[in-house]
Design an enzyme around this catalytic site. Sequence first.
Site, PDB file in Angstrom:
ATOM      1  N   LYS A  16       0.802  -1.224   0.000  1.00 27.92           N
ATOM      2  CA  LYS A  16       0.000   0.000   0.000  1.00 27.92           C
ATOM      3  C   LYS A  16       0.840   1.280   0.000  1.00 27.92           C
ATOM      4  O   LYS A  16       0.380   2.323  -0.470  1.00 27.92           O
ATOM      5  CB  LYS A  16      -0.920   0.007   1.219  1.00 27.92           C
ATOM      6  CG  LYS A  16      -2.004  -1.066   1.189  1.00 27.92           C
ATOM      7  CD  LYS A  16      -3.166  -0.646   0.310  1.00 27.92           C
ATOM      8  CE  LYS A  16      -4.342  -1.612   0.435  1.00 27.92           C
ATOM      9  NZ  LYS A  16      -5.447  -1.223  -0.466  1.00 27.92           N
ATOM     10  N   SER A  27       1.085  -9.822  -0.837  1.00 25.24           N
ATOM     11  CA  SER A  27       0.814  -8.387  -0.774  1.00 25.24           C
ATOM     12  C   SER A  27       1.160  -7.734   0.550  1.00 25.24           C
ATOM     13  O   SER A  27       1.391  -6.529   0.592  1.00 25.24           O
ATOM     14  CB  SER A  27      -0.665  -8.147  -1.082  1.00 25.24           C
ATOM     15  OG  SER A  27      -1.472  -8.974  -0.259  1.00 25.24           O
TER      16      SER A  27
END
Lengths: 331, 331
Positions: free
Chosen positions: A64, A316
Amino acid sequence: MTDTVQTDADAPALPTPDDVLAAAERIAGQAHRTPVLTSRTLDALVGATVLVKCEAYQRGGAFKFRGAYNALSRLTAAERERGVVAFSSGNHAQAVALAGAILGVPVLVVMPEDAPASKTAATRGYGAEVVLYDRAGESREEIAGRLQAERGMTLVPPYDHADVVAGQGTAALELFREMGPLDALLVPCGGGGLLSGSALAAQHASPGCRVIGVEPERADDATRSFRTGTLHTRQPGPDTIADGLRTPSLGRITFPLVRELVAEMHTVTEDAIVEAMRFLWTRMKVVAEPSGAVPLAALMADPAALRGARVGIIVSGGNVDLAAACALLAR
Amino acid sequence: MTDTVQTDADAPALPTPDDVLAAAERIAGQAHRTPVLTSRTLDALVGATVLVKCEAYQRGGAFKFRGAYNALSRLTAAERERGVVAFSSGNHAQAVALAGAILGVPVLVVMPEDAPASKTAATRGYGAEVVLYDRAGESREEIAGRLQAERGMTLVPPYDHADVVAGQGTAALELFREMGPLDALLVPCGGGGLLSGSALAAQHASPGCRVIGVEPERADDATRSFRTGTLHTRQPGPDTIADGLRTPSLGRITFPLVRELVAEMHTVTEDAIVEAMRFLWTRMKVVAEPSGAVPLAALMADPAALRGARVGIIVSGGNVDLAAACALLAR
């Protein structure tokens, strides 16, 4: 794809592969170039050559930061001064807080009152102001809207934003640049920011690569949207353990990108997610969060489809509550 | 150092920095070049620039593959045919088994009957023959000696062997080659193979670097040997959780190397090891075994000593029983 996507007169401009390249230059020296790990045991297990791009080692513990830093670095001087607002109880909030701290941009994060204390503390630890709201009585959109209006802050959405999508695409771009073209790339899909960005990166750096999105069965809205051409939202039911993928639906930017550029969408069971997490932790020594294990879960559940291929997977993130993760794994 | 080390007419030849360089060429393409991770959070916490060399990502999950592969690749054709024997219930056995499988050398591992089934299974999984013995009634040295005599096998000791030491030194050599000279390097010390090899690598690649060995307080024999100049063995008492560092003492090769080349020895508490593990797992996303967390434990316990320095630490391995590790960490 004009037969499936609704006409939208106010349709936002979609990011392009060039935007991913520009984002990569912007984040250079700020984001980590995360390692690509391999495992002969995994290769033997699935019959493919698997390259594991580990965004758990990104700053803030998840991919992110790439999108948040790219978005904040494109603000004007006046916008930077007024600050930004994000609403999230997860990795996006921490990423925006961290990017704001680096760029000297004030950050306000709107979180539910019942968010884990560790998450509010971590977000404050990065220097952000945290505003709590009552999930039952208030809408976070209203609160964020009011704060925007009162303070003139810019909203940084978690995925449905061209600069955020372009930033997220830099993880796949690094993977292709380091390892060369791939036959397939498996990417987790929540709101579709990482998946869309990865597909844009593949267009530039590995045009023949099949970009495959993976979701939990319990949050399969993007798979249904992809297959039907109509935007679906997540259905009520028990939550998936992959807390990063509980987003309600794809967005106005990510839905058309996913429809146009992604080759396939797959879903995985909760048990498959736990088994993939266990493999990543015990065999590859990577603390992956449940959302980060979702692509490996798909590969392990159906290795025949990619037999003999060169396959990338993106882990991720690695932000877990250790007690909760141990409760899943140590049984 | 002639005033402190006993004269030993049969003293084995000690490996040199050149042996580490030769080992690095031998293992190239077989051992992984493991990643070096950094954490701004860690740097801020200890006030130093810390480079974490992660041998948890080595083949077999620990640095041991480096020494085992180097030693096996130096055997003659006849020795390779007769095979090798190792006695270990830990990472060394798996490393020898894996190196043997790659080089086509039969491997026999002598393990106690009460070794965890997962370890015997993993060792067999790498293709080795496992011989179990009764810890109460038999000596593993006798058994190994008999097997050597009967089958003409070569013993590969876990640390007290020039080729093993030279191989282990390649981890530090990679770190120096990738990151340049360091002010200090902290290395776990059990039998001293990794520590001696690291000190040899520093002599060549970073001569000003202070190489610091770290042990659990509960297995402080090397620290006492280092400080007194006399070889001490581990004292009876409760075992340390750092199971890789429960070796009885330094060896005939590693003791003089440690005495001559190592700058300092430090000990750490069990609690400090758990806290360092927790930091590695939750903040750096690295599944480190307790032994691998020992150098970070020393740095976190006394950061003042290395304030402002460029410090390397070697996380030596990541082979954990997940349930046991979770019991330590998730409290």
